[in-house]
Design a protein around this motif. Structure first.
Motif, mmCIF file in Angstrom:
data_model
loop_
_atom_site.group_PDB
_atom_site.id
_atom_site.type_symbol
_atom_site.label_atom_id
_atom_site.label_comp_id
_atom_site.label_asym_id
_atom_site.label_seq_id
_atom_site.Cartn_x
_atom_site.Cartn_y
_atom_site.Cartn_z
ATOM 1 N N VAL A 61 0.834 -1.207 0.000
ATOM 2 C CA VAL A 61 0.000 0.000 0.000
ATOM 3 C C VAL A 61 0.865 1.253 0.000
ATOM 4 C CG1 VAL A 61 -1.712 1.316 1.294
ATOM 5 C CG2 VAL A 61 -1.947 -1.150 1.096
ATOM 6 N N LEU A 62 1.913 1.264 0.827
ATOM 7 C CA LEU A 62 2.800 2.434 0.897
ATOM 8 C C LEU A 62 3.532 2.642 -0.419
ATOM 9 C CD1 LEU A 62 4.268 2.087 4.514
ATOM 10 C CD2 LEU A 62 2.592 3.752 3.684
ATOM 11 N N LEU A 63 3.964 1.548 -1.056
ATOM 12 C CA LEU A 63 4.646 1.691 -2.339
ATOM 13 C C LEU A 63 3.689 2.257 -3.385
ATOM 14 C CD1 LEU A 63 7.278 1.156 -3.950
ATOM 15 C CD2 LEU A 63 6.250 -0.992 -4.672
ATOM 16 N N ALA A 64 2.442 1.754 -3.397
ATOM 17 C CA ALA A 64 1.455 2.254 -4.360
ATOM 18 C C ALA A 64 1.159 3.731 -4.117
ATOM 19 C CB ALA A 64 0.172 1.430 -4.268
ATOM 20 N N ILE A 65 1.026 4.122 -2.858
ATOM 21 C CA ILE A 65 0.719 5.519 -2.532
ATOM 22 C C ILE A 65 1.861 6.440 -2.947
ATOM 23 C CG2 ILE A 65 0.380 7.133 -0.619
ATOM 24 C CD1 ILE A 65 -1.256 4.977 0.781
ATOM 25 N N THR A 66 3.108 6.035 -2.680
ATOM 26 C CA THR A 66 4.249 6.890 -3.071
ATOM 27 C C THR A 66 4.362 6.971 -4.596
ATOM 28 O OG1 THR A 66 5.736 4.973 -2.813
ATOM 29 C CG2 THR A 66 5.567 6.509 -0.959
ATOM 30 N N ALA A 67 4.043 5.869 -5.291
ATOM 31 C CA ALA A 67 4.055 5.910 -6.759
ATOM 32 C C ALA A 67 2.998 6.878 -7.276
ATOM 33 C CB ALA A 67 3.826 4.508 -7.324
ATOM 34 N N ILE A 68 1.826 6.865 -6.656
ATOM 35 C CA ILE A 68 0.749 7.780 -7.052
ATOM 36 C C ILE A 68 1.145 9.227 -6.768
ATOM 37 C CG2 ILE A 68 -1.597 8.513 -6.448
ATOM 38 C CD1 ILE A 68 -2.233 5.507 -6.021
ATOM 39 N N MET A 69 1.759 9.477 -5.609
ATOM 40 C CA MET A 69 2.185 10.837 -5.257
ATOM 41 C C MET A 69 3.208 11.365 -6.265
ATOM 42 S SD MET A 69 2.531 10.302 -1.123
ATOM 43 C CE MET A 69 3.376 11.870 -0.859
ATOM 44 N N LEU A 96 -3.169 2.398 -7.969
ATOM 45 C CA LEU A 96 -3.411 1.564 -6.790
ATOM 46 C C LEU A 96 -3.452 0.087 -7.192
ATOM 47 C CD1 LEU A 96 -4.008 1.535 -3.756
ATOM 48 C CD2 LEU A 96 -6.436 1.673 -4.308
ATOM 49 N N ALA A 97 -4.091 -0.203 -8.316
ATOM 50 C CA ALA A 97 -4.220 -1.593 -8.759
ATOM 51 C C ALA A 97 -2.864 -2.205 -9.089
ATOM 52 C CB ALA A 97 -5.150 -1.663 -9.976
ATOM 53 N N VAL A 98 -2.100 -1.556 -9.980
ATOM 54 C CA VAL A 98 -0.829 -2.164 -10.389
ATOM 55 C C VAL A 98 0.238 -2.022 -9.309
ATOM 56 C CG1 VAL A 98 -1.313 -1.790 -12.840
ATOM 57 C CG2 VAL A 98 -0.004 -0.076 -11.588
ATOM 58 N N LEU A 124 -4.092 -4.497 -17.948
ATOM 59 C CA LEU A 124 -4.125 -5.096 -16.607
ATOM 60 C C LEU A 124 -4.155 -6.625 -16.653
ATOM 61 C CD1 LEU A 124 -6.573 -2.751 -14.648
ATOM 62 C CD2 LEU A 124 -4.077 -2.727 -14.676
ATOM 63 N N SER A 125 -4.848 -7.195 -17.645
ATOM 64 C CA SER A 125 -4.934 -8.656 -17.701
ATOM 65 C C SER A 125 -3.573 -9.285 -17.972
ATOM 66 C CB SER A 125 -5.931 -9.093 -18.775
ATOM 67 O OG SER A 125 -5.503 -8.680 -20.054
ATOM 68 N N ILE A 158 -2.452 -14.468 -7.145
ATOM 69 C CA ILE A 158 -3.388 -13.959 -8.146
ATOM 70 C C ILE A 158 -4.776 -13.793 -7.543
ATOM 71 C CG2 ILE A 158 -4.635 -14.617 -10.242
ATOM 72 C CD1 ILE A 158 -2.043 -15.485 -11.439
ATOM 73 N N THR A 159 -5.165 -14.714 -6.673
ATOM 74 C CA THR A 159 -6.449 -14.570 -5.991
ATOM 75 C C THR A 159 -6.476 -13.291 -5.163
ATOM 76 O OG1 THR A 159 -6.769 -16.960 -5.887
ATOM 77 C CG2 THR A 159 -8.049 -15.623 -4.347
ATOM 78 N N SER A 160 -5.403 -13.066 -4.385
ATOM 79 C CA SER A 160 -5.333 -11.853 -3.560
ATOM 80 C C SER A 160 -5.353 -10.599 -4.421
ATOM 81 C CB SER A 160 -4.060 -11.882 -2.704
ATOM 82 O OG SER A 160 -4.031 -13.006 -1.864
ATOM 83 N N ALA A 161 -4.548 -10.605 -5.503
ATOM 84 C CA ALA A 161 -4.483 -9.439 -6.385
ATOM 85 C C ALA A 161 -5.831 -9.179 -7.046
ATOM 86 C CB ALA A 161 -3.406 -9.648 -7.442
ATOM 87 N N ALA A 162 -6.492 -10.249 -7.489
ATOM 88 C CA ALA A 162 -7.782 -10.089 -8.157
ATOM 89 C C ALA A 162 -8.842 -9.585 -7.190
ATOM 90 C CB ALA A 162 -8.217 -11.418 -8.771
ATOM 91 N N VAL A 163 -8.843 -10.113 -5.963
ATOM 92 C CA VAL A 163 -9.817 -9.664 -4.972
ATOM 93 C C VAL A 163 -9.651 -8.179 -4.699
ATOM 94 C CG1 VAL A 163 -10.507 -9.855 -2.554
ATOM 95 C CG2 VAL A 163 -10.142 -11.912 -3.897
ATOM 96 N N ILE A 164 -8.396 -7.712 -4.619
ATOM 97 C CA ILE A 164 -8.146 -6.283 -4.390
ATOM 98 C C ILE A 164 -8.693 -5.464 -5.549
ATOM 99 C CG2 ILE A 164 -6.339 -4.518 -4.253
ATOM 100 C CD1 ILE A 164 -4.676 -6.585 -2.686
ATOM 101 N N MET A 165 -8.355 -5.870 -6.776
ATOM 102 C CA MET A 165 -8.822 -5.124 -7.949
ATOM 103 C C MET A 165 -10.344 -5.113 -8.030
ATOM 104 S SD MET A 165 -6.489 -5.588 -11.302
ATOM 105 C CE MET A 165 -4.772 -5.099 -11.392
#
Length: 763
Positions: free
Chosen positions: A216-224, A252-254, A629-630, A666-673
């Protein structure tokens, strides 16, 4: 257990190795990059898209003429007065008194200008029961919604004094205020709620607080960082709010997905008994490489939006491309450094009964690196698929084709107010009443007439002739209003279109204006420009431009994705099957959208009754986003299968190994997306609901039917032909899996499959 020397090669492995050895430097460089990007972006500021830049065609030309002349059209407002009693007419004294009271009340606020009486402008319905008082808001049209409240209250007061009439206000300013009040925080809350939802799912996936926080922190810093870069890039390609929202969604997804892939592989290797350093190096060489291949493929797909020629799409494409690139770089550089710094502390904050160690013990999978329940489920599924691959292929592909079938009748258009919001707001009912009494009156066509001398006899005569023919041709029932700007030699002609909120009928009226009325009138005067814009024209021009962009975007995305897969896996078969499977996933998403939002099948489940169409921009947007994304899942699974094949497993065993070992991540990633996209499916705006449902459905299909059934079934049927690479393609650059490592083992390693040029058994 003996330990062999571990050697890794390749960009991802080298980047991960350097970051692990220079971890503080890697973290410092990343933080500095994020801070600099935001600082430079804030200093540069954001250049917003102008109306004239958002569309081509006549709509864009009309906006450009107004902008070049320095004319800022004010926000127009309308007050509908409609008799509740059957016998009351606009000519009656009671009705006239109400009209006078409305005019006095509106003028008394000091917020309105050019207030007109329906008795002067002839805005009285044919049945005599309805009339319109029209005026403009003072000041900037973009901020008129912030100043319209006193006017709304004044009109409400008049309504209380005249109960025999329905007195309601509608217009750009009042609609903006109504929407801001009702949904202003709706979209923003959805964006912010996506982060805690993703964190909650990661807590379940990892069973440890620190491990869940890292992605989550990596995604947030990438977005910032990308927000800052967007501000800088906006000076070359202006941005808008939509591009920012799409960037956040994709980022956030990737961002979470890439980090999840990397972290789960590192955990898996440690669970298999490897020391932290070796586990990290293996994760860098395998998952890191898959992240780079996936990231580049996603970036290429996003770049397809640049070929539309539509500024909004180009802004979305650039924003998405940048956030994917930043997240990809962060995942293979700063992430290994963070994991090296944390070491075993990444397991801090373990959650009872959720940590993988607990699940492995309870499921008897200790040391296998799997996620017990996921692995057992997919092992059972694969047992059936690999036992009967042909039947599995026919059933799964048939189901997806059936789901995609409704897409053949897809109808796209810009949604009208009632389609976008249904009956959730009182102002929508006002919109419908205005359109019923004055067809097209709420969204008239706007003709922007520019001449050398707007007041010359020839131009005046042509405008008068245009007004008359617009009505006599059947395109409008009038009244046709004209507003002249003498200094700029420009006139605005407002033509209510027959068809009103029915865009199909309104477009026919627009075509009559453009192809018949205008050439016979304004078109005969030398030096006169008269592009026709408005909501109906904007919808048509956008559709036309989008249709012309579909082929080049489709070809660009598919061809470049094919080439990248070909070079990355050195297999013609895998490249072809990758494209076909992704197209099936996109087609199924289209079919679900059409079935739910156009045909209304199960529409009540998502609050989408009566929409009847798909928002114009969504199909192309979904194609590009989903195709990119796929590839995340596809590259990750196929990389694991190929890795197992290179270690000497048979193709069938490699398929089993690759799908089962990636099932948990992949299950975890898909559930998040799916969860993040589904949040947008709960919004009140139908366009956002369509986007959320389409993305969520596609990801769910992609992570289950495509990756869990179709991919293994196809690969099992193809067998060694999966690795077919013709001799004549050997001249192409080799971007295949060049990272290799020796596993710690006391057993002799199985022989590597030989790569004989031109033979189907080559890997």
């Amino acid at each position: 257990m003996g330990k062999r020397d571990t050697r890794v090669r390749g960009i991802a492995a080298r980047a991960g190795g350097w970051s692990a050895r220079h971890r503080w430097a890697a973290v410092g460089i990343w933080v500095l990059f994020v801070v600099l990007a935001m600082g430079l972006g804030s200093a540069a500021g954001t250049v917003e898209l102008k109306d004239s830049e958002q569309l081509g065609g006549e709509t864009g030309r009309a906006a450009a003429i107004a902008e070049q002349a320095g004319i800022d059209e004010p926000a127009g407002e309308t007050v509908l007065l409609q008799a509740r009693k059957t016998g009351l007419k606009a000519t009656d004294s009671e009705f006239r008194a109400a009209v006078a009271a409305v005019i006095e009340a509106v003028e008394g606020t000091g917020k309105a200008t050019d207030v007109t009486s329906p008795y002067d402008t002839k805005t009285i319905s044919k049945d005599g029961r309805s009339a319109l008082v029209q005026f403009d808001m003072r000041g900037d049209a973009d901020t008129a919604g912030e100043r319209v409240e006193p006017v709304l209250k004044a009109v409400e007061k008049v309504q209380k004094d005249h109960e025999a009439l329905r007195i309601e206000e509608i217009g750009g300013a009042s609609m903006n205020k109504t929407f801001d009040d009702a949904f202003g925080d709706d979209f923003q809350q959805a964006e912010f709620s996506a982060v805690p939802v993703a964190l909650g799912i990661l807590l379940v996936a990892f069973g440890a607080l620190v491990a869940a926080l890292v992605p989550v922190l990596l995604a947030i810093t990438a977005i910032m960082a990308t927000m800052g870069l967007m501000m800088i890039v906006s000076h070359v390609q202006p941005m808008d709010d939509t591009s920012s929202s799409v960037m956040l969604l994709v980022g956030l997804a990737v961002g979470v997905d890439y980090c999840l892939f990397y972290l789960r592989r590192e955990r898996e290797e440690r669970a298999a008994g490897r020391d932290p350093e070796t586990a990290l190096r293996i994760a860098a060489a395998t998952s890191g490489r898959a992240i780079i291949v996936s990231g580049v493929t996603v970036c290429v797909a996003m770049a397809g939006m640049l070929f539309t020629g539509i500024a909004t799409f180009k802004a979305m494409g650039l924003a998405s491309l940048m956030v994917v690139a930043v997240a990809m770089v962060g995942s293979v550089t700063v992430l290994p450094a963070v994991l090296s710094l944390l070491g075993k502390r990444v397991e801090t904050g373990r959650i009872p009964f959720l940590h993988p160690d607990k699940r492995r013990k309870s499921n008897g999978t200790a040391g296998k690196g799997g996620s017990g329940n996921d692995s057992r489920f997919w092992t059972a599924v694969l047992r059936v698929v690999l036992a009967r691959p042909a039947i599995s292929l026919v059933v799964a592909a048939g189901a997806l084709v059936a789901i995609a079938a409704p897409a053949l009748g897809m109808k796209t258009q810009n949604l009208t107010l009632d389609q976008e919001f249904g009956d959730s707001l009182p102002i929508v009912a006002t919109y419908e009443r205005v359109n019923e009494a004055f067809p097209g009156g709420s969204d008239p066509a706007e003709v922007v007439v520019r001449a050398d001398d707007i007041n010359s006899p020839e131009v005046k005569s042509a405008i008068a002739d245009f007004r008359a023919r617009a009505v006599s041709s059947g395109a409008s029932r009038g009244p046709v209003d004209v507003k002249v700007h003498d200094t700029q030699n420009i006139a605005f002609v407002y033509v209510p279109l027959v068809g009103g909120s029915d865009l199909d009928k309104a477009e026919k009226s627009l075509t009559i204006l453009r192809d018949d009325v205008r050439p016979a009138t304004l078109g005969k005067v030398d030096g006169v420009e008269a592009p026709i814009s408005g909501q109906v024209a904007g919808s048509k021009d956008f559709n036309d431009q989008l249709v012309s962009a579909v082929a080049p975007v489709f070809v660009f995305v598919v061809v470049f994705a094919f080439v990248l897969m070909l070079l990355s896996f050195r297999s013609l078969t895998i490249a072809v099957t990758s494209i076909v499977l992704n197209l099936l996933s996109v087609g199924a998403a289209y079919g679900i959208l059409v079935a739910v939002f156009q045909h209304g099948w199960g529409a009540s489940l998502v609050g989408a009754e009566g929409v009847g169409a798909i928002i114009t921009w969504l199909p192309l947007f979904l194609f590009v986003i989903l195709f990119g994304l796929s590839m995340d899942y596809h590259v990750f699974v196929v990389s694991r299968i190929r890795e197992a094949r290179l270690r000497g497993l048979t193709t069938r065993d490699a398929i089993q190994h690759g799908v089962v070992t990636t099932a948990g991540v992949i299950t975890s990633a898909a559930v998040i997306m799916v969860a993040v996209f589904a949040i947008f499916g709960t919004l009140s705006m139908q366009s956002m609901k369509q986007m959320g449902v389409g993305l969520a459905a596609a990801v769910l299909i992609d992570a289950t039917i495509i990756r869990g059934v179709l991919l293994p079934a196809v690969m099992a049927l193809l067998g060694e032909r999966n690795w077919y690479f013709p001799k004549w393609l050997n001249r192409l650059p080799d971007l295949s899996h060049d990272e290799s490592f020796e596993e710690p083992s006391t057993q002799p390693q199985p022989p590597q499959p030989s790569a004989v040029e031109g033979e189907r058994v080559g890997v």
